[in-house]
Scaffold this active site. Sequence first.
Site, short mmCIF file in Angstrom:
data_model
loop_
_atom_site.label_atom_id
_atom_site.label_comp_id
_atom_site.label_asym_id
_atom_site.label_seq_id
_atom_site.Cartn_x
_atom_site.Cartn_y
_atom_site.Cartn_z
N GLN A 263 0.99 -0.93 0.58
CA GLN A 263 -0.43 -0.16 0.07
C GLN A 263 1.00 1.27 0.12
O GLN A 263 0.97 2.26 -1.17
CB GLN A 263 -0.90 0.09 1.26
CG GLN A 263 -2.25 0.84 0.75
CD GLN A 263 -3.30 0.53 0.12
OE1 GLN A 263 -2.56 1.29 -0.73
NE2 GLN A 263 -3.44 -0.70 -0.50
N HIS A 266 2.42 3.05 -3.45
CA HIS A 266 1.52 4.09 -4.24
C HIS A 266 1.98 5.38 -4.14
O HIS A 266 1.98 5.76 -5.09
CB HIS A 266 0.07 3.38 -4.13
CG HIS A 266 -0.61 1.95 -4.50
ND1 HIS A 266 -0.61 2.61 -5.80
CD2 HIS A 266 -1.43 1.41 -3.74
CE1 HIS A 266 -1.17 0.85 -6.26
NE2 HIS A 266 -0.95 0.54 -5.03
N GLU A 331 -10.52 1.68 3.15
CA GLU A 331 -10.70 0.90 1.73
C GLU A 331 -10.26 -0.43 1.58
O GLU A 331 -11.27 -1.17 0.92
CB GLU A 331 -9.28 2.28 1.11
CG GLU A 331 -9.76 1.18 -1.01
CD GLU A 331 -8.23 2.63 -1.57
OE1 GLU A 331 -7.50 2.25 -1.27
OE2 GLU A 331 -8.75 2.20 -2.25
N HIS A 332 -8.94 -1.16 2.11
CA HIS A 332 -9.03 -2.22 2.57
C HIS A 332 -8.76 -2.58 3.70
O HIS A 332 -7.75 -2.09 4.61
CB HIS A 332 -7.35 -2.38 2.07
CG HIS A 332 -7.25 -1.89 0.12
ND1 HIS A 332 -7.01 -0.54 -0.26
CD2 HIS A 332 -7.70 -2.21 -1.35
CE1 HIS A 332 -6.90 -0.81 -1.69
NE2 HIS A 332 -7.78 -1.79 -2.27
N HIS A 424 -53.11 18.57 -9.30
CA HIS A 424 -52.63 16.89 -9.17
C HIS A 424 -53.81 16.53 -8.00
O HIS A 424 -54.43 15.16 -8.78
CB HIS A 424 -51.40 16.98 -7.72
CG HIS A 424 -49.62 17.30 -8.36
ND1 HIS A 424 -49.48 18.55 -8.33
CD2 HIS A 424 -49.17 16.31 -7.99
CE1 HIS A 424 -48.12 17.87 -8.91
NE2 HIS A 424 -47.77 17.24 -8.14
#
Lengths: 436, 436
Positions: A263, A266, A331-332, A424
């Site tokens: 991770q 990145h 996220e993970h 209506h």
Amino acid sequence: MKSDIRRLSSDAPDFDAQIAALQAPMEVIDPGLVTTVSEIIGRIRERGDAAIIELTQSLDDHAVTDMSDLIFDKQRLSEFEQRISDAERSALKTAAARIERYHQQQLIQDWSIEDEYGSRLGQRILAMSSAGLYVPGGKASYPSSVLMNAIPAKVAGVPDVTMVAPTPGGKLNPLVMAAASMAGVDRVVTIGGAQAVAALAYGTESIKAVDKIVGPGNRFVAEAKRQVFGKVGIDMIAGPSEIFVIADGSVDPKWIALDLMSQAEHDEVAQAVCISPNDAYLDAVAEAIDALLPTMPRRSVIEASLKNRGALIVVEDLERAARLSNLFAPEHLELAVRDADQLLPHITHAGAIFLGAYSSESLGDYCVGTNHVLPTSGAARFSSPLGVYDFQTRTSIIDVNSQGAKALAEVAGTIADGESLAAHAMAARIRVEDPN
Amino acid sequence: MKSDIRRLSSDAPDFDAQIAALQAPMEVIDPGLVTTVSEIIGRIRERGDAAIIELTQSLDDHAVTDMSDLIFDKQRLSEFEQRISDAERSALKTAAARIERYHQQQLIQDWSIEDEYGSRLGQRILAMSSAGLYVPGGKASYPSSVLMNAIPAKVAGVPDVTMVAPTPGGKLNPLVMAAASMAGVDRVVTIGGAQAVAALAYGTESIKAVDKIVGPGNRFVAEAKRQVFGKVGIDMIAGPSEIFVIADGSVDPKWIALDLMSQAEHDEVAQAVCISPNDAYLDAVAEAIDALLPTMPRRSVIEASLKNRGALIVVEDLERAARLSNLFAPEHLELAVRDADQLLPHITHAGAIFLGAYSSESLGDYCVGTNHVLPTSGAARFSSPLGVYDFQTRTSIIDVNSQGAKALAEVAGTIADGESLAAHAMAARIRVEDPN
């Protein structure tokens, strides 16, 4: 070599403050960015292709003179499949097939019910007519992202998929182009930035406007997506990637060290966190990181990321670890524990949950079949992995018969009266009072 | 009295230009609005409740001094159920029960598959933890909208639902408050504007931050939702309401006139369009509108709307009518034809499709069971009616065993190598090379 990853303990008196400091910084609107992007969008809307060429020359350092240099149709794309190695082609094909099989499960279906009056009520599902995929250029230009964005669109049945990808200096990435071909992308336009988002949203002479734009990008791309939202659909705004690992000490610390580092490699602002009730195990993970760091080509990025946003956190037990993870909605999330199924019910929101020693995030990133486009920065509290459902629309179907219209006229009429909407009320009542 | 609704014919040489002029004007970013809203959000984030009270005093002309004056819990809300008439209470209850039954069908479910190596892959579905509903004040403060926004959240299982609704001058609408009680809203805060959106997104001392904000509002509210998107989820940005009617002449023209007028009475920029191959029928619809207009309490709004954006369009046949509708992807589409099921496959995107003479939009607005929060301004091309799925999240579940990890290691490793992400490659391969 020692990493500067921080060590935290839930025993510390200032633990809550330390945890707060780990959370994603809140974004603020940057009025300068809003204006810059708004001007770029305006140029594309007014001058189309001519503006695309100017901006691609000036911002991407790409000496193009004609749009045909920038547009690759299916035929031109397919040639790139021969420009990559057999091993690469085979790996991408295996990944694509697995991603397709998993995503087939996500197709939503038409449904309807009949009410007590015999009226039919339901939803009809259709694929969108077109979609645009933004694939970042430079260091974050990944063939895996092409598969992850394009395959759900194609499984949904979107007939027309345009991918844009900036190519600074005109340098094409054959893996990215080959992946686009394998995923069934209909054309690639090698442009990027806010100008590419504007072209996909509004169209130009050479680029067709699409119904929805997905895919991550830099802050110009994110702001452009925000500004064109409404004219077209967009997916979530992606932030830095994150992994949280909850570990009981049963998994080889070297494996976990590599998951954290994968991770961290990145991005300097990516986040890698390991939470465990076992302090000695966290020592072993830290040692494994230190031992592996010198072997890493992206060592400086990993070091910066671990120092900026990484943490090894000791807590009293696994349930506390789960609560801490829930606070971040990462996220993970890896459950690197002996009995992951037992821990799973304690986890609330997360983008993707990886169970047990062998479910490494890396498999999810590439080829297990699930999507790697996942909600970041806590967005898993309210959003979901990219999927087929992101490229399908639902339409309400209402088929009321005369008996149903009669039964409901007074209900509708009374509420409409309460809202002072006389037409209506009359539209509902006239179908009883003055039948066809 | 004659309405100024325009008459168009597909025979006209400038028909395409006339149709283009009917489409929703494209929005442009207003930098002044961006800055004003950004400042309001900043004030709420910095000073919380104090800023809420100041802004509610100055912008809503509501002389409050304490947050407790603005917050209505379930107990206080339930009292409003006794302040409305028996007929109103009964109508809202019937509508709520039907909306709930329809929306129960939308619950998405967990699923998983097993691959050839015995690994488990799927998605787990959870309700969001909290949601915020924005209900407009003033002329567009509708109890039906409360039901339509709150019931899907409650069917999804959201445990904590906060509704905000501006109350200019402190005037409460008992129908709106009673509807909130019936729909199970957990609390109503009588504030509005960008400040209400900011309070829901970031929280204050008295107002809990939520995970997602839904519901329409004015341009300040829309811009605030755009700015907090990412911190929280939002639904689509709502534009003016629209109805398209495709008519073959088989339905009483007075019914269709009322359906068109019931859209037009919402707003001067609402859009009502009827398309038919039968010119004489369109004459009859126009005559019915003219005859009914003097009876309408909201006559001036209807006249302005029909003049600004309304149209009666004659085309060669029903298929051409369908293609014309598809170009707009209208929010509401009535198929006022003898055989609506035969025409339905020709329709692509629309928010809701009403089949046959008895399926009036009015029933869908209030009580048939479908949701009246629908994509406007062509957004049906890429978005869907508000539903239970808007309050559920999906999480990917990845449970790979040692055999699966072994089979996929080289696939992941090869792609990771191609992306120059060495830690990713090692994380996949080490689980084979150096087993636990």
